[in-house]
Design a protein around this motif. Structure first.
Motif, PDB file in Angstrom:
ATOM      1  N   PRO A 137       0.806  -1.231   0.000  1.00  0.00           N
ATOM      2  CA  PRO A 137       0.000   0.000   0.000  1.00  0.00           C
ATOM      3  C   PRO A 137       0.836   1.278   0.000  1.00  0.00           C
ATOM      4  N   ARG A 138       2.083   1.212   0.459  1.00  0.00           N
ATOM      5  CA  ARG A 138       2.925   2.417   0.480  1.00  0.00           C
ATOM      6  C   ARG A 138       3.195   2.954  -0.920  1.00  0.00           C
ATOM      7  N   VAL A 139       3.134   2.073  -1.913  1.00  0.00           N
ATOM      8  CA  VAL A 139       3.355   2.510  -3.290  1.00  0.00           C
ATOM      9  C   VAL A 139       2.267   3.500  -3.711  1.00  0.00           C
ATOM     10  N   GLY A 140       1.112   3.392  -3.096  1.00  0.00           N
ATOM     11  CA  GLY A 140       0.028   4.315  -3.394  1.00  0.00           C
ATOM     12  C   GLY A 140       0.284   5.728  -2.944  1.00  0.00           C
ATOM     13  N   LEU A 141       1.375   5.960  -2.204  1.00  0.00           N
ATOM     14  CA  LEU A 141       1.759   7.313  -1.796  1.00  0.00           C
ATOM     15  C   LEU A 141       2.698   7.972  -2.802  1.00  0.00           C
ATOM     16  N   ALA A 142       3.094   7.232  -3.827  1.00  0.00           N
ATOM     17  CA  ALA A 142       4.080   7.728  -4.776  1.00  0.00           C
ATOM     18  C   ALA A 142       3.403   8.408  -5.960  1.00  0.00           C
ATOM     19  N   GLY A 143       3.968   9.524  -6.364  1.00  0.00           N
ATOM     20  CA  GLY A 143       3.480  10.170  -7.572  1.00  0.00           C
ATOM     21  C   GLY A 143       3.884   9.397  -8.812  1.00  0.00           C
ATOM     22  N   THR A 144       5.100   8.833  -8.794  1.00  0.00           N
ATOM     23  CA  THR A 144       5.631   8.081  -9.932  1.00  0.00           C
ATOM     24  C   THR A 144       6.012   6.686  -9.470  1.00  0.00           C
ATOM     25  N   VAL A 145       5.697   5.686 -10.290  1.00  0.00           N
ATOM     26  CA  VAL A 145       6.030   4.297  -9.978  1.00  0.00           C
ATOM     27  C   VAL A 145       6.736   3.688 -11.181  1.00  0.00           C
ATOM     28  N   HIS A 146       7.880   3.058 -10.923  1.00  0.00           N
ATOM     29  CA  HIS A 146       8.647   2.384 -11.974  1.00  0.00           C
ATOM     30  C   HIS A 146       8.392   0.881 -11.860  1.00  0.00           C
ATOM     31  N   LEU A 147       7.916   0.277 -12.930  1.00  0.00           N
ATOM     32  CA  LEU A 147       7.570  -1.137 -12.921  1.00  0.00           C
ATOM     33  C   LEU A 147       8.494  -1.890 -13.862  1.00  0.00           C
ATOM     34  N   GLY A 148       9.420  -2.616 -13.264  1.00  0.00           N
ATOM     35  CA  GLY A 148      10.345  -3.374 -14.095  1.00  0.00           C
ATOM     36  C   GLY A 148      10.951  -4.557 -13.377  1.00  0.00           C
ATOM     37  N   GLY A 149      10.564  -4.765 -12.115  1.00  0.00           N
ATOM     38  CA  GLY A 149      11.135  -5.863 -11.357  1.00  0.00           C
ATOM     39  C   GLY A 149      12.537  -5.548 -10.874  1.00  0.00           C
ATOM     40  N   SER A 150      13.373  -6.557 -10.788  1.00  0.00           N
ATOM     41  CA  SER A 150      14.723  -6.414 -10.254  1.00  0.00           C
ATOM     42  C   SER A 150      15.603  -5.615 -11.209  1.00  0.00           C
ATOM     43  N   ARG A 151      16.778  -5.209 -10.685  1.00  0.00           N
ATOM     44  CA  ARG A 151      17.739  -4.504 -11.530  1.00  0.00           C
ATOM     45  C   ARG A 151      18.103  -5.341 -12.743  1.00  0.00           C
ATOM     46  N   ALA A 152      18.357  -6.611 -12.543  1.00  0.00           N
ATOM     47  CA  ALA A 152      18.735  -7.479 -13.662  1.00  0.00           C
ATOM     48  C   ALA A 152      17.622  -7.526 -14.698  1.00  0.00           C
ATOM     49  N   GLU A 153      16.380  -7.560 -14.244  1.00  0.00           N
ATOM     50  CA  GLU A 153      15.259  -7.605 -15.179  1.00  0.00           C
ATOM     51  C   GLU A 153      15.130  -6.286 -15.948  1.00  0.00           C
ATOM     52  N   VAL A 154      15.324  -5.165 -15.248  1.00  0.00           N
ATOM     53  CA  VAL A 154      15.262  -3.867 -15.921  1.00  0.00           C
ATOM     54  C   VAL A 154      16.342  -3.793 -16.989  1.00  0.00           C
ATOM     55  N   PHE A 155      17.573  -4.153 -16.637  1.00  0.00           N
ATOM     56  CA  PHE A 155      18.670  -4.117 -17.603  1.00  0.00           C
ATOM     57  C   PHE A 155      18.356  -5.011 -18.807  1.00  0.00           C
ATOM     58  N   ARG A 156      17.907  -6.215 -18.536  1.00  0.00           N
ATOM     59  CA  ARG A 156      17.651  -7.172 -19.614  1.00  0.00           C
ATOM     60  C   ARG A 156      16.569  -6.651 -20.569  1.00  0.00           C
ATOM     61  N   GLN A 157      15.483  -6.139 -20.006  1.00  0.00           N
ATOM     62  CA  GLN A 157      14.385  -5.677 -20.845  1.00  0.00           C
ATOM     63  C   GLN A 157      14.759  -4.427 -21.637  1.00  0.00           C
ATOM     64  N   GLU A 158      15.447  -3.484 -21.005  1.00  0.00           N
ATOM     65  CA  GLU A 158      15.828  -2.260 -21.714  1.00  0.00           C
ATOM     66  C   GLU A 158      16.830  -2.551 -22.827  1.00  0.00           C
ATOM     67  N   ASN A 159      17.716  -3.516 -22.616  1.00  0.00           N
ATOM     68  CA  ASN A 159      18.671  -3.878 -23.671  1.00  0.00           C
ATOM     69  C   ASN A 159      17.971  -4.608 -24.815  1.00  0.00           C
ATOM     70  N   LEU A 160      16.973  -5.415 -24.480  1.00  0.00           N
ATOM     71  CA  LEU A 160      16.188  -6.091 -25.516  1.00  0.00           C
ATOM     72  C   LEU A 160      15.488  -5.065 -26.403  1.00  0.00           C
ATOM     73  N   VAL A 161      14.858  -4.085 -25.769  1.00  0.00           N
ATOM     74  CA  VAL A 161      14.132  -3.051 -26.506  1.00  0.00           C
ATOM     75  C   VAL A 161      15.103  -2.201 -27.335  1.00  0.00           C
ATOM     76  N   ALA A 162      16.265  -1.893 -26.764  1.00  0.00           N
ATOM     77  CA  ALA A 162      17.244  -1.082 -27.483  1.00  0.00           C
ATOM     78  C   ALA A 162      17.733  -1.785 -28.745  1.00  0.00           C
ATOM     79  N   ARG A 163      17.713  -3.105 -28.738  1.00  0.00           N
ATOM     80  CA  ARG A 163      18.111  -3.869 -29.932  1.00  0.00           C
ATOM     81  C   ARG A 163      16.956  -4.020 -30.918  1.00  0.00           C
TER      82      ARG A 163
END
Length: 488
Positions: free
Chosen positions: A308-334
């Motif tokens: 529920p604390r996430v509901g206090l945030a103006g911005t929320v980043h959804l990507g899972g773990s750091r490794a998952e964020v890196f993997r997905q962003e590199n996939l998209v960049a390719r």
């Protein structure tokens, strides 16, 4: 004919018009769309009593950038409201990492990595105004404010640790999952491969601001910033025409200075035959980055976040773990599809309750990072990623509108293939935007300047490209050495 014409009413075009009009010039601003703002537009999409920000929604740069600090939005009736949590990064299992305005509160929530987050951010926070001025400069001159010097070793070390292969090593970075994901999420605003020095610098700039000037949302939507800039232009004699599309630069002959809030592709469209062949080739060689696919939701109530604390945030980043964020962003960049997209979510009513209707219905803003030019409707993928961290979210959705990356360019021609950065943020293109020139704003055409996000310092609602281009035009075309004051 006016002394100066500005083409495009995004934040940089409006900023340029403000500077030129305040210098006493006769200024006209032409906007091809029916309304001003570019990335600063707020409109009702589903109901007349609910406004949606159709491009940018959260404005750390409006609170921090030198142009806006001097312009003083608060004195002009623009209220920047700060949510209880600046940004959040949920993780699987109902956990989340939270970035509060308070550095100490943030560190307390990061456990063993709290001291590491403090050592990373505290030197930047202490020197924030000077650091922001440096990073939002024209990237051509040494810093004017030497008080930034003590922050530079911390910035360099942070880029080394989090923008290179060292980012995956515990000894160089964070030991736990939460802090690593929190920094990866904010660094992903670079919309490109990760980790890189540029992604790390982006994360450090935006990440430290949450503990300094904050990550506010303007009460009433992003449009109020554009309206404040436009009022100032008109107050100093400037004229603004909407629905006025410029298709040939020769339409503006006789104007001493033309400032274009346009990217390279649009500049080539209106001026291609006039440009020297080498410069035109350089513009055509500009690389564009991955796309953003936009989804606007109309919800029956707040998002049911697992934490529920996430509901206090103006911005929320959804990507899972750091490794998952890196993997997905590199996939998209390719340029490859697949995986679960990195998604940014903004709930405006968290900071500005007036954005919710009387019956509790509220807007929700979301972007997904996708391959350049992707034509897929993003609604299902974005809904699924939100549902992952907020079970039951789909039940709150009353309506949704998806805008694929390929269509985003129709909304704003500067967003080529959905690239909202107006040019890939590679190390080279971060500094040498859009082409290698000592004065990146001045073009080979006499009196013609570029002032879009395709010039330094790059994307963001900061107005600095408009400021630098206008100051250059004033000095070279009109002999005005001292820029005008911006205060009300």
């Amino acid at each position: 004919m006016a002394d100066a014409v500005v083409v495009g009413s995004g934040p940089n075009g409006l900023a340029a018009a403000v500077v030129l009009a305040r210098a006493g010039l006769d200024v006209e601003l032409y906007e091809g769309a029916d309304g001003i703002g570019g990335g600063l537009r707020s409109v009702p999409l589903f109901r007349d009593d609910v406004l949606h920000d159709v491009c940018s929604a959260v404005h750390p740069m409006a609170a921090a950038a030198p142009f806006f600090r001097a312009f003083d939005l608060a004195a002009r009736g623009v209220e920047l409201r700060h949510p209880p949590v600046g940004f959040a990064h949920p993780l699987d299992g109902g956990r989340a990492a939270l970035a509060y305005r308070s550095l100490e509160e943030t560190c307390a929530g990061l456990g063993a990595d709290g001291p590491r987050w403090r050592s990373l951010m505290a030197p930047l926070v202490r020197h924030s105004p000077a650091l922001v001025e440096l990073l939002l400069s024209d990237h051509r001159r040494p810093p004017r404010d030497l008080s930034v010097l003590p922050a530079l070793p911390a910035l360099a070390l942070g880029v080394l640790r989090h923008g290179t292969a060292l980012a995956g090593h515990r000894a160089a970075g964070f030991a736990g999952e939460q802090a690593a994901a929190l920094l990866a999420g904010v660094s992903a605003h670079v919309v490109g491969p990760m980790p890189t020095p540029v992604s790390a610098a982006t994360g450090l700039l935006l990440g430290h601001l949450v503990h300094a000037s904050g990550w506010p949302l303007p009460a009433g939507g992003s449009r109020v910033i554009a309206e404040a800039l436009a009022r100032d232009v008109r107050a100093h004699g400037g004229r603004i025409s909407t629905g006025r599309r410029v298709d040939d630069l020769r339409e503006l002959r006789g104007t001493r200075a033309v400032l274009l809030d346009l990217g390279p592709k649009e500049f080539l469209r209106i001026a291609g035959p006039l440009l020297p062949a080498r410069y035109a080739r350089q513009l055509r060689a500009v690389r564009y980055g991955p796309g953003a696919a936009k989804v606007d939701f109309l919800l029956s109530g707040p998002v049911p976040w697992a934490d529920p604390r996430v509901g206090l945030a103006g911005t929320v980043h959804l990507g899972g773990s750091r490794a998952e964020v890196f993997r997905q962003e590199n996939l998209v960049a390719r340029g490859r599809r697949g995986g679960r997209p990195f998604v940014l979510v903004v709930d405006p009513a968290v900071a500005d309750p007036g954005r919710a209707a009387a019956d509790g219905v509220r807007p929700l803003w979301a972007y997904a990072h996708v391959p350049h030019g992707d034509g897929a409707d993003p609604v299902a993928a974005v809904t699924g990623q939100i549902e992952r961290f907020a079970p039951g979210f789909a039940d709150t959705v009353l309506a949704a509108r998806g805008v694929p990356a390929a269509e985003l360019e129709r909304y704003n021609p500067n967003y080529v293939g959905g690239d909202i950065a107006a040019g890939a943020m590679t190390p080279r293109q971060t500094v040498l935007r859009p082409v290698p020139r000592w004065d990146p704003y001045r073009t080979p055409l006499r009196g013609v300047y570029l002032c879009s996000a395709s010039t330094p310092p790059g994307p963001g609602v900061h107005g600095m490209a408009g400021w630098f281009a206008a100051v250059a035009a004033l000095r070279r075309e009109f002999g005005v050495v001292a820029p005008p004051a911006l205060a009300p």
